[in-house]
Motif scaffolding. Sequence first.
Motif, PDB file in Angstrom:
ATOM      1  N   VAL A 184      64.820 -79.363 -76.362  1.00 35.82           N
ATOM      2  CA  VAL A 184      64.400 -78.409 -75.331  1.00 35.82           C
ATOM      3  C   VAL A 184      63.230 -77.615 -75.892  1.00 35.82           C
ATOM      4  O   VAL A 184      63.365 -76.842 -76.819  1.00 35.82           O
ATOM      5  CB  VAL A 184      65.560 -77.492 -74.881  1.00 35.82           C
ATOM      6  CG1 VAL A 184      66.606 -78.297 -74.134  1.00 35.82           C
ATOM      7  CG2 VAL A 184      66.218 -76.803 -76.047  1.00 35.82           C
ATOM      8  N   ASP A 185      62.071 -77.838 -75.311  1.00 35.28           N
ATOM      9  CA  ASP A 185      60.834 -77.291 -75.842  1.00 35.28           C
ATOM     10  C   ASP A 185      59.949 -77.021 -74.638  1.00 35.28           C
ATOM     11  O   ASP A 185      59.669 -77.925 -73.844  1.00 35.28           O
ATOM     12  CB  ASP A 185      60.219 -78.350 -76.769  1.00 35.28           C
ATOM     13  CG  ASP A 185      58.848 -77.960 -77.289  1.00 35.28           C
ATOM     14  OD1 ASP A 185      58.176 -77.122 -76.669  1.00 35.28           O
ATOM     15  OD2 ASP A 185      58.441 -78.536 -78.319  1.00 35.28           O
ATOM     16  N   SER A 186      59.507 -75.764 -74.469  1.00 35.01           N
ATOM     17  CA  SER A 186      58.809 -75.392 -73.242  1.00 35.01           C
ATOM     18  C   SER A 186      57.447 -76.064 -73.092  1.00 35.01           C
ATOM     19  O   SER A 186      56.823 -75.970 -72.055  1.00 35.01           O
ATOM     20  CB  SER A 186      58.656 -73.872 -73.166  1.00 35.01           C
ATOM     21  OG  SER A 186      57.939 -73.412 -74.294  1.00 35.01           O
ATOM     22  N   SER A 187      56.980 -76.765 -74.143  1.00 31.36           N
ATOM     23  CA  SER A 187      55.707 -77.479 -73.976  1.00 31.36           C
ATOM     24  C   SER A 187      55.910 -78.813 -73.249  1.00 31.36           C
ATOM     25  O   SER A 187      54.951 -79.468 -72.858  1.00 31.36           O
ATOM     26  CB  SER A 187      55.051 -77.715 -75.343  1.00 31.36           C
ATOM     27  OG  SER A 187      55.853 -78.582 -76.103  1.00 31.36           O
TER      28      SER A 187
ATOM     29  N   PHE B 231      65.934 -80.039 -66.675  1.00 35.09           N
ATOM     30  CA  PHE B 231      65.730 -81.293 -67.403  1.00 35.09           C
ATOM     31  C   PHE B 231      64.390 -81.245 -68.125  1.00 35.09           C
ATOM     32  O   PHE B 231      63.389 -80.839 -67.532  1.00 35.09           O
ATOM     33  CB  PHE B 231      65.737 -82.480 -66.431  1.00 35.09           C
ATOM     34  CG  PHE B 231      67.032 -82.638 -65.687  1.00 35.09           C
ATOM     35  CD1 PHE B 231      68.076 -83.376 -66.225  1.00 35.09           C
ATOM     36  CD2 PHE B 231      67.215 -82.040 -64.447  1.00 35.09           C
ATOM     37  CE1 PHE B 231      69.276 -83.523 -65.540  1.00 35.09           C
ATOM     38  CE2 PHE B 231      68.414 -82.179 -63.752  1.00 35.09           C
ATOM     39  CZ  PHE B 231      69.446 -82.917 -64.303  1.00 35.09           C
ATOM     40  N   TYR B 232      64.367 -81.652 -69.396  1.00 32.66           N
ATOM     41  CA  TYR B 232      63.138 -81.717 -70.184  1.00 32.66           C
ATOM     42  C   TYR B 232      62.759 -83.183 -70.357  1.00 32.66           C
ATOM     43  O   TYR B 232      63.594 -83.994 -70.744  1.00 32.66           O
ATOM     44  CB  TYR B 232      63.358 -81.078 -71.561  1.00 32.66           C
ATOM     45  CG  TYR B 232      63.513 -79.575 -71.491  1.00 32.66           C
ATOM     46  CD1 TYR B 232      62.484 -78.732 -71.916  1.00 32.66           C
ATOM     47  CD2 TYR B 232      64.684 -78.993 -71.003  1.00 32.66           C
ATOM     48  CE1 TYR B 232      62.619 -77.353 -71.860  1.00 32.66           C
ATOM     49  CE2 TYR B 232      64.821 -77.618 -70.925  1.00 32.66           C
ATOM     50  CZ  TYR B 232      63.782 -76.801 -71.357  1.00 32.66           C
ATOM     51  OH  TYR B 232      63.911 -75.436 -71.283  1.00 32.66           O
ATOM     52  N   LEU B 233      61.494 -83.515 -70.055  1.00 32.80           N
ATOM     53  CA  LEU B 233      61.065 -84.909 -70.063  1.00 32.80           C
ATOM     54  C   LEU B 233      60.048 -85.179 -71.163  1.00 32.80           C
ATOM     55  O   LEU B 233      59.200 -84.335 -71.456  1.00 32.80           O
ATOM     56  CB  LEU B 233      60.422 -85.263 -68.712  1.00 32.80           C
ATOM     57  CG  LEU B 233      61.261 -84.916 -67.477  1.00 32.80           C
ATOM     58  CD1 LEU B 233      60.444 -85.080 -66.202  1.00 32.80           C
ATOM     59  CD2 LEU B 233      62.479 -85.813 -67.410  1.00 32.80           C
ATOM     60  N   ARG B 234      60.158 -86.364 -71.774  1.00 32.45           N
ATOM     61  CA  ARG B 234      59.117 -86.818 -72.685  1.00 32.45           C
ATOM     62  C   ARG B 234      58.832 -88.260 -72.296  1.00 32.45           C
ATOM     63  O   ARG B 234      59.758 -89.072 -72.288  1.00 32.45           O
ATOM     64  CB  ARG B 234      59.593 -86.714 -74.140  1.00 32.45           C
ATOM     65  CG  ARG B 234      58.495 -86.971 -75.165  1.00 32.45           C
ATOM     66  CD  ARG B 234      58.950 -86.562 -76.568  1.00 32.45           C
ATOM     67  NE  ARG B 234      59.976 -87.462 -77.096  1.00 32.45           N
ATOM     68  CZ  ARG B 234      60.645 -87.242 -78.221  1.00 32.45           C
ATOM     69  NH1 ARG B 234      60.421 -86.159 -78.937  1.00 32.45           N
ATOM     70  NH2 ARG B 234      61.553 -88.099 -78.645  1.00 32.45           N
TER      71      ARG B 234
ATOM     72  N   MET C  75      62.531 -66.233 -75.298  1.00 39.73           N
ATOM     73  CA  MET C  75      62.793 -67.663 -75.444  1.00 39.73           C
ATOM     74  C   MET C  75      61.648 -68.494 -74.871  1.00 39.73           C
ATOM     75  O   MET C  75      61.849 -69.570 -74.319  1.00 39.73           O
ATOM     76  CB  MET C  75      64.113 -68.042 -74.758  1.00 39.73           C
ATOM     77  CG  MET C  75      65.235 -68.254 -75.730  1.00 39.73           C
ATOM     78  SD  MET C  75      66.267 -66.854 -76.082  1.00 39.73           S
ATOM     79  CE  MET C  75      67.128 -66.678 -74.559  1.00 39.73           C
ATOM     80  N   GLY C  76      60.426 -67.976 -75.010  1.00 40.69           N
ATOM     81  CA  GLY C  76      59.254 -68.637 -74.434  1.00 40.69           C
ATOM     82  C   GLY C  76      58.976 -70.008 -75.020  1.00 40.69           C
ATOM     83  O   GLY C  76      58.318 -70.829 -74.386  1.00 40.69           O
ATOM     84  N   LYS C  77      59.476 -70.257 -76.242  1.00 37.90           N
ATOM     85  CA  LYS C  77      59.236 -71.586 -76.840  1.00 37.90           C
ATOM     86  C   LYS C  77      60.212 -72.622 -76.301  1.00 37.90           C
ATOM     87  O   LYS C  77      60.033 -73.817 -76.508  1.00 37.90           O
ATOM     88  CB  LYS C  77      59.410 -71.512 -78.370  1.00 37.90           C
ATOM     89  CG  LYS C  77      58.302 -70.757 -79.092  1.00 37.90           C
ATOM     90  CD  LYS C  77      58.363 -71.120 -80.588  1.00 37.90           C
ATOM     91  CE  LYS C  77      57.160 -70.601 -81.352  1.00 37.90           C
ATOM     92  NZ  LYS C  77      57.394 -69.255 -81.907  1.00 37.90           N
ATOM     93  N   VAL C  78      61.273 -72.140 -75.635  1.00 38.57           N
ATOM     94  CA  VAL C  78      62.352 -73.025 -75.206  1.00 38.57           C
ATOM     95  C   VAL C  78      62.404 -73.150 -73.684  1.00 38.57           C
ATOM     96  O   VAL C  78      62.475 -74.248 -73.135  1.00 38.57           O
ATOM     97  CB  VAL C  78      63.704 -72.484 -75.727  1.00 38.57           C
ATOM     98  CG1 VAL C  78      64.854 -73.298 -75.175  1.00 38.57           C
ATOM     99  CG2 VAL C  78      63.721 -72.502 -77.253  1.00 38.57           C
TER     100      VAL C  78
ATOM    101  N   SER D  55      61.858 -67.980 -68.510  1.00 42.88           N
ATOM    102  CA  SER D  55      61.601 -67.075 -69.622  1.00 42.88           C
ATOM    103  C   SER D  55      61.292 -65.671 -69.075  1.00 42.88           C
ATOM    104  O   SER D  55      61.817 -64.668 -69.560  1.00 42.88           O
ATOM    105  CB  SER D  55      60.440 -67.635 -70.441  1.00 42.88           C
ATOM    106  OG  SER D  55      59.954 -66.679 -71.331  1.00 42.88           O
ATOM    107  N   ASN D  56      60.469 -65.599 -68.030  1.00 44.31           N
ATOM    108  CA  ASN D  56      60.149 -64.292 -67.428  1.00 44.31           C
ATOM    109  C   ASN D  56      61.395 -63.633 -66.846  1.00 44.31           C
ATOM    110  O   ASN D  56      61.612 -62.433 -66.992  1.00 44.31           O
ATOM    111  CB  ASN D  56      59.099 -64.452 -66.316  1.00 44.31           C
ATOM    112  CG  ASN D  56      57.760 -64.880 -66.881  1.00 44.31           C
ATOM    113  OD1 ASN D  56      57.509 -64.755 -68.081  1.00 44.31           O
ATOM    114  ND2 ASN D  56      56.903 -65.419 -66.038  1.00 44.31           N
TER     115      ASN D  56
END
Length: 479
Positions: free
Chosen positions: A390-393, A456-459, A232-235, A241-242
């Motif tokens: 939710v996006d790991s970038s 929390f994912y921030l933009r 799930m490295g993209k998320v 993820s590890n």
Amino acid sequence: PTVEPAAPTVESPAPTLPEIPAHAPYLLIGGGTASFAAARSIRARDPGARVLIITDEPDLPYMRPPLSKELWFSDDPSATETLRFKQWNGKERSVYFQPPSFYVSLQDLPNVENGGVAVLAGRKVVHMDVRGNKVRLDDNAEISYDKCLIATGGVPRNMQVIERAGEEVTKRTTLFRRIEDFKSLEKISREVKSVTIIGGGFLGSELACALGRRSIESGLEVIQMFPERGNMGKVLPEYLSNWTTEKVKREGVNVITEALVKNVSFENGRVQIKLKDGRMVTTDHIVAAVGLEPSVELAKSAGLEVDSDFGGYRVNAELQARSNIWVAGDAACFYDIRLGRRRVEHHDHAVVSGRLAGENMTGASKPYWHQSMFWSDLGPDVGYEAIGIVDSSLPTVGVFAKATSKDTPKAATEQSGTGIRSESETEDVATGEVIASLPTPQAPQQGDDYGKGVIFYLRDKVVVGIILWNVFNRMPIAR
């Protein structure tokens, strides 16, 4: 009497078959979750409605999540045939939304007293005449409609290296999506010695854990490979993820990270997978879980716009493509009035968007505002629920605490009484209670045991997504 949809048979081209209604006030193209949710919502608001669902699958409408989750964990050897499964809470249910007796027959649909829902199975809509308000099927039959929903979902992507590898490899590859894919992979997993899953996302990781359980019982070798550095490295943020990858390994899976497949071949009765860095993997069967291609073949004949960034049919905030055509589920690229243009591939979104489309088809004029959630379980012990983008970038902030035995998907299901967790929460509204019980935020350290937490994912410094990690029944607050 209800008619079980028969498997499609090849027949000599006959004139339009009389058993198909020539007209359906509500025509739903596709037989998945979004379509069924729309049918239910149309019937709730317009009790006499006559709804026709057309699906190219041989089955009545069913839900897909259990195909990669609970069905693999069943003790009942007949589960593969009955498609009944025990939820983590021990209650039994079927993957089918309703038994055959729920539907009216195709012949009765036009004149049954209070309307109803009929299913035309094993047929495909190949052409839409938007100005004439009618569709053409693959057997040339035509059906006119007053209002139409496109809920065609998508088809699993294949990898070019597999497509180029020739027939011996292709026939040893599963693209996992439908009931028949579950049945065939379940059978294969009992017959071969080694299965390799390519893909590190939700589906790949869930299937890896499900098959890993088998490896412990039967000695099946289960390999999972993907280009990211962890599952799930993209998320998920990298530390989580590890940690998830370690968890998947403990389920009996041999995980190969940073794996880019260079070529695939068939040698000495086995499949050889060669990676770009020279590593070689020998296996008996491949499962390619590398994403979904939204099914938009009808766009051309219908003159509908396909979104160039996200794929899928472009619709407005009311899920409308034209004044009497709506799109829901995986194939809809919709305008979210909070988060902008999106396309979402999850069960709960199919429920929410299908229901909204159905309401709007009966005149509700409601915009999309309900943020759908999604969930993923890696076996009964680790699970999460997520909402928004939710996006790991994206930058993330995580807050974690020690977990107790109550903090598992199994316990959450026991409490909520439903395995399809979104069902219990979709209707819920946040109460005044705020999560005051969370400890002081601690920056996660590599190697920590992430028992339970919130990410929390921030933009642009605004929270646009939240993952609840082993934290259950809190989705209304996150929303």
